[in-house]
Write a protein that holds these residues in place. Structure first.
Motif, mmCIF file in Angstrom:
data_model
loop_
_atom_site.group_PDB
_atom_site.id
_atom_site.type_symbol
_atom_site.label_atom_id
_atom_site.label_comp_id
_atom_site.label_asym_id
_atom_site.label_seq_id
_atom_site.Cartn_x
_atom_site.Cartn_y
_atom_site.Cartn_z
ATOM 1 N N ILE A 1 61.037 -20.326 -14.162
ATOM 2 C CA ILE A 1 62.391 -19.690 -14.512
ATOM 3 C C ILE A 1 63.382 -20.782 -14.950
ATOM 4 C CG2 ILE A 1 64.174 -18.332 -13.866
ATOM 5 C CD1 ILE A 1 62.394 -16.972 -11.839
ATOM 6 N N LEU B 1 67.130 -21.052 -16.158
ATOM 7 C CA LEU B 1 68.360 -20.247 -16.258
ATOM 8 C C LEU B 1 69.148 -21.204 -16.667
ATOM 9 C CD1 LEU B 1 70.188 -17.686 -15.913
ATOM 10 C CD2 LEU B 1 70.325 -18.369 -13.465
ATOM 11 N N HIS B 2 70.115 -20.940 -17.823
ATOM 12 C CA HIS B 2 71.250 -21.689 -18.105
ATOM 13 C C HIS B 2 72.650 -20.912 -18.214
ATOM 14 C CE1 HIS B 2 73.472 -24.546 -20.640
ATOM 15 N NE2 HIS B 2 73.963 -23.499 -21.392
ATOM 16 N N ILE B 3 73.482 -21.277 -17.441
ATOM 17 C CA ILE B 3 74.703 -20.695 -17.336
ATOM 18 C C ILE B 3 75.841 -21.330 -18.009
ATOM 19 C CG2 ILE B 3 76.384 -19.727 -15.862
ATOM 20 C CD1 ILE B 3 74.276 -19.397 -13.690
ATOM 21 N N LEU C 1 62.229 -11.827 -11.337
ATOM 22 C CA LEU C 1 63.060 -11.547 -12.265
ATOM 23 C C LEU C 1 62.591 -10.101 -12.242
ATOM 24 C CD1 LEU C 1 62.723 -14.378 -15.045
ATOM 25 C CD2 LEU C 1 64.638 -13.772 -13.409
ATOM 26 N N TRP D 1 63.475 -9.096 -18.157
ATOM 27 C CA TRP D 1 63.675 -10.474 -18.141
ATOM 28 C C TRP D 1 62.319 -11.451 -18.293
ATOM 29 C CZ3 TRP D 1 68.399 -12.197 -19.844
ATOM 30 C CH2 TRP D 1 69.403 -11.263 -19.601
ATOM 31 N N HIS E 1 72.209 -12.676 -9.320
ATOM 32 C CA HIS E 1 70.773 -12.057 -8.780
ATOM 33 C C HIS E 1 70.773 -10.555 -9.067
ATOM 34 C CE1 HIS E 1 67.336 -10.809 -6.276
ATOM 35 N NE2 HIS E 1 66.786 -11.802 -6.962
ATOM 36 N N ILE F 1 69.812 -9.820 -12.622
ATOM 37 C CA ILE F 1 68.766 -10.406 -13.420
ATOM 38 C C ILE F 1 67.315 -10.271 -12.482
ATOM 39 C CG2 ILE F 1 69.718 -11.909 -14.776
ATOM 40 C CD1 ILE F 1 68.876 -14.252 -13.082
#
Length: 92
Positions: free
Chosen positions: A3, A5-7, A42, A46, A84, A87
């Protein structure tokens, strides 16, 4: 499953953490989000990838301020739980 994840930006209104607090918050949030995703995965929508211009998670309450700074760790965990909720497996 891997996984990624880009914030890009995390908005915390009316909160001042100072320079070291921001790094501690990010570390705590990433650690807890990793744990939550490892445990629950997820949400189905997603799993094949995707992007969203924003996610609006549940409203957070701030933990009490402590001289040790542990409130920043607790806030990071709460933010992770909110992400969370948007997603994670078993949602949406």
């Amino acid at each position: 499953m891997k996984i990624v994840l880009h914030i890009e930006r995390l908005v915390l209104e009316e909160l001042s953490l100072g320079p070291p607090g921001g790094a501690v918050l990010a570390e705590a949030m990433l650690a807890e989000l990793g744990r939550l995703l490892a445990a629950g995965g997820l949400a189905a929508n997603w799993r094949s990838g995707g992007a969203s211009p924003y996610l609006r998670g549940p409203t957070l309450t701030l933990p009490p301020t402590e001289p040790s700074g542990r409130h920043v760790d607790a806030l990071g965990a709460r933010i992770a739980a909110s992400v969370h909720a948007c997603i994670g497996g078993g949602t949406r």
